[in-house]
Design an enzyme around this catalytic site. Structure first.
Site, PDB file in Angstrom:
ATOM      1  N   ASP A 270     133.614 125.042 -34.134  1.00  0.00           N
ATOM      2  CA  ASP A 270     134.140 124.983 -35.577  1.00  0.00           C
ATOM      3  C   ASP A 270     133.632 126.524 -36.379  1.00  0.00           C
ATOM      4  O   ASP A 270     132.520 126.906 -36.385  1.00  0.00           O
ATOM      5  CB  ASP A 270     133.578 123.635 -36.369  1.00  0.00           C
ATOM      6  CG  ASP A 270     134.019 122.009 -36.141  1.00  0.00           C
ATOM      7  OD1 ASP A 270     135.013 122.298 -34.729  1.00  0.00           O
ATOM      8  OD2 ASP A 270     132.934 121.671 -36.047  1.00  0.00           O
ATOM      9  N   LYS A 339     130.361 121.296 -51.040  1.00  0.00           N
ATOM     10  CA  LYS A 339     131.308 121.715 -49.259  1.00  0.00           C
ATOM     11  C   LYS A 339     132.186 122.320 -49.827  1.00  0.00           C
ATOM     12  O   LYS A 339     133.159 122.426 -49.352  1.00  0.00           O
ATOM     13  CB  LYS A 339     130.968 120.317 -48.591  1.00  0.00           C
ATOM     14  CG  LYS A 339     131.109 120.483 -47.682  1.00  0.00           C
ATOM     15  CD  LYS A 339     129.925 120.177 -46.244  1.00  0.00           C
ATOM     16  CE  LYS A 339     131.169 120.988 -44.890  1.00  0.00           C
ATOM     17  NZ  LYS A 339     130.976 119.628 -43.749  1.00  0.00           N
ATOM     18  N   ASP A 505     140.793 125.590 -38.065  1.00  0.00           N
ATOM     19  CA  ASP A 505     139.271 125.464 -37.493  1.00  0.00           C
ATOM     20  C   ASP A 505     138.967 125.148 -36.329  1.00  0.00           C
ATOM     21  O   ASP A 505     137.657 124.967 -36.654  1.00  0.00           O
ATOM     22  CB  ASP A 505     139.308 126.063 -39.130  1.00  0.00           C
ATOM     23  CG  ASP A 505     138.948 124.490 -40.172  1.00  0.00           C
ATOM     24  OD1 ASP A 505     138.974 124.062 -39.072  1.00  0.00           O
ATOM     25  OD2 ASP A 505     138.381 124.720 -41.036  1.00  0.00           O
TER      26      ASP A 505
END
Length: 575
Positions: A270, A339, A505
């Site tokens: 990732d 986040k 991603d």
């Protein structure tokens, strides 16, 4: 649905993917933009087609171990593994004084609205689980099946078959695995352990420490595989419990058979806040680059924690001055709160969007602990914190913010001329951003005895200047991450890797191939940003502007001193 034969190669904007009549229902690029579709007919982009065709050639099969366990849980009407309850939540009781006390009425309406919203989400989640199980049962006896792929107008790749695919939710991803197995070999067990540690949330330490953690917890991991429902259920308390259980099955096989164990599970790498990785690379930003692991470091950098420290310092200062909103946050700040806003900044999230993201996280916190904010108004608290988070991110990643501002100002300049924005991605895919103004037509509809008013949106010939400016930053960075993914696939093909589980991603392959993909990801990224990506975009914009307006285009943001070659040695760039 998935295909039981290999999809037809794409060689142009139409005619690939499904065979037979269905092929006419799918275009290579999901768009209604007639100008783009016409341009694609005359665009030579062999690398784009080759990468998507490679994804289509990956054969899949149903993970029967996960399907069996999932059905047992679902049929028993249990919520193990974060499955949705089969029962709706009851509406809150109406207060006795609701007809005379407006404040009580307001509170009850808000609580009832939240319950209705939760029940609506539960219904949607149930339908998803049922459809996943149905599809897995339908394909469980197929030795292999395939997924046709297409791309959106920015170049991002998606499976056309959505019911079972590697980009789905946790249940969806756990139900499929590579049809072709590969022995783990010399390094596969190591990367399998790294992957498992990440699923358990142990990913802020070095690779070797992650492997050591898995070895220390090996008995509990094996217990999960052998007794997923009757044992310790070590797998259940994770963000992706069903994917974690699938990994536990693999670890148990590895412990029994060693390097000869034939693995079928995708192991993923990732990106580290990937949007900021792209902006930091194109601007050679050494400060932001260090925060998102573009430089070699002994342990992974964590930009979310860095931003959290800045936010906590500001909140504490406000609390010391007696601000009640700040006091309510003391003891409640966490990496999880920060986040989502940090992750979505490169994709255009503004202060108000961040407020909604913070509020959503707060709802989850209150659900787990109703007393954590002392009954304070969540929306007001989220609004306060978002005003602090937004500028705090900019203090950590200054260059990325400047790139976003430059892109937005450039879009405004082009939009003033009534022009769409054209650019070519690093791999050669043409992008056209043209958000049209929309008009709404209202239609009255009778559904049984209920009268509904439906709004139908349709595009006009006029560009929406606001959306053009808002969309350019996320769309530009999406187009660059799409190019990187395609380039990585092609680099992997050159090195003998043929099976891919790709998300925008997050790149997955066999554990046995992980060492090769690890290098391919970095090689493709460095090669992409050795090109003057932002300058190329600027030059294309200059060609689109009238000659007398070209001088109005702002200078590019300042470049830093980041050495791209360091990415090749960065362990935690994609990890």
């Amino acid at each position: 649905l998935p295909m039981i034969v290999e999809p037809k190669d794409w060689t142009g904007p139409t005619g690939g993917g499904y065979w037979g009549p269905l092929q006419h229902s799918v275009r290579f690029v999901k768009t209604r933009d007639k100008d783009l579709l016409e341009e694609l007919k005359n665009t030579d982009m062999p690398k784009v087609y080759a990468s998507i065709n490679a994804l289509q050639k990956t054969p899949w099969r149903v993970n029967k171990g996960i399907l069996k366990t999932l059905k047992q849980v679902w049929d028993a009407q249990l919520t193990i593994g974060k499955l949705p309850s089969l029962h709706d939540e009851e509406l809150p009781a109406r207060p006795a004084n609701i007809d005379t006390d407006e404040e009580e009425l307001r509170k009850w309406k808000y609580a009832a609205m939240q319950t209705y919203t939760k029940n609506g989400k539960l219904q949607s989640k149930r339908a998803q689980v049922v459809s996943r199980i149905w599809a897995a049962e339908k394909y469980q006896d197929e030795e292999e099946f395939y997924l046709p792929w297409s791309i959106d107008w920015r170049g991002r790749a998606y499976p056309v078959a959505t019911i079972l695919n590697p980009q789905g939710d946790d249940v969806c991803k756990s139900l499929i695995q590579f049809a072709k197995g590969k022995p783990l070999g010399e390094s596969g067990g190591y990367w399998l352990a790294v992957h498992i540690a990440g699923l358990f949330g142990v990913d802020k330490i070095s690779f070797d420490e992650r492997v050591a953690w898995v070895q220390e917890n090996s008995d509990a991991i094996i217990d999960s595989a052998v007794n997923p429902l009757d044992g310790q259920r070590f797998w259940e308390d994770t963000k992706k419990p069903w994917s974690t259980l699938a990994a536990c099955f693999e670890w148990a096989g590895f412990m029994m058979e060693g390097d000869e164990y034939v693995s079928h599970m995708p192991v993923a790498f990732d990106g580290s806040c990937n949007g900021l990785q792209h902006f930091s690379s194109m601007l050679r930003d050494e400060v932001g680059g260090a925060a998102v692991n573009l430089v070699p470091q002994e342990v992974p950098a964590d930009i979310y924690t860095e931003v959290l420290r800045v936010v906590e310092r500001k909140v504490l200062a406000d609390a010391d001055e007696g601000m009640e909103l700040a006091k309510a946050w003391l003891g409640n700040m966490s990496r999880d709160v920060i986040k989502q806003p940090v992750m979505t900044l490169p994709y255009g999230a503004g202060q108000y969007g961040m407020r909604d993201q913070v509020a959503k996280t707060m709802d989850e916190m209150v659900e787990a602990n109703p007393e954590c904010f002392g009954g304070s108004d969540i929306f007001e608290l989220a609004g306060y914190l978002s005003k602090i988070i937004y500028p705090s991110i900019g203090e950590v990643v200054i260059a990325a913010r400047s790139a976003m501002t430059w892109l937005q100002n450039t879009a405004r300049l082009v939009s003033k001329e009534g022009l769409p924005i054209h650019w070519t991605t690093p791999i050669g895919f043409p992008v056209i951003q043209a958000y049209a103004e929309r008009k709404s037509t209202k239609i009255d509809v009778m559904l049984g005895r209920q009268r509904l008013r439906v709004s139908i949106q349709h595009d006009t010939e006029k560009l929406n200047k606001k959306r053009q400016a808002q969309g350019i930053s996320p769309n530009f960075v999406h187009s660059t991450d799409a190019s990187h993914m395609m380039s990585t696939v092609l680099t992997c093909l050159e090195n003998g890797i043929e099976d891919f589980a790709m998300i925008h991603d997050s790149y997955g392959c066999h554990a046995a191939d992980s060492e090769l993909m690890f290098q391919a990801i970095r090689q493709a990224f460095v090669e992409q940003y050795e090109q003057p990506v932002l300058e190329n975009f600027r030059d294309e914009i200059l060609q689109q502007l009238p000659e007398d307006k070209r001088g109005d285009l702002e200078e590019l943001p300042a470049y830093g001193k980041l050495e791209l070659d360091g990415i090749l040695e960065s362990q935690y760039f994609f990890a």
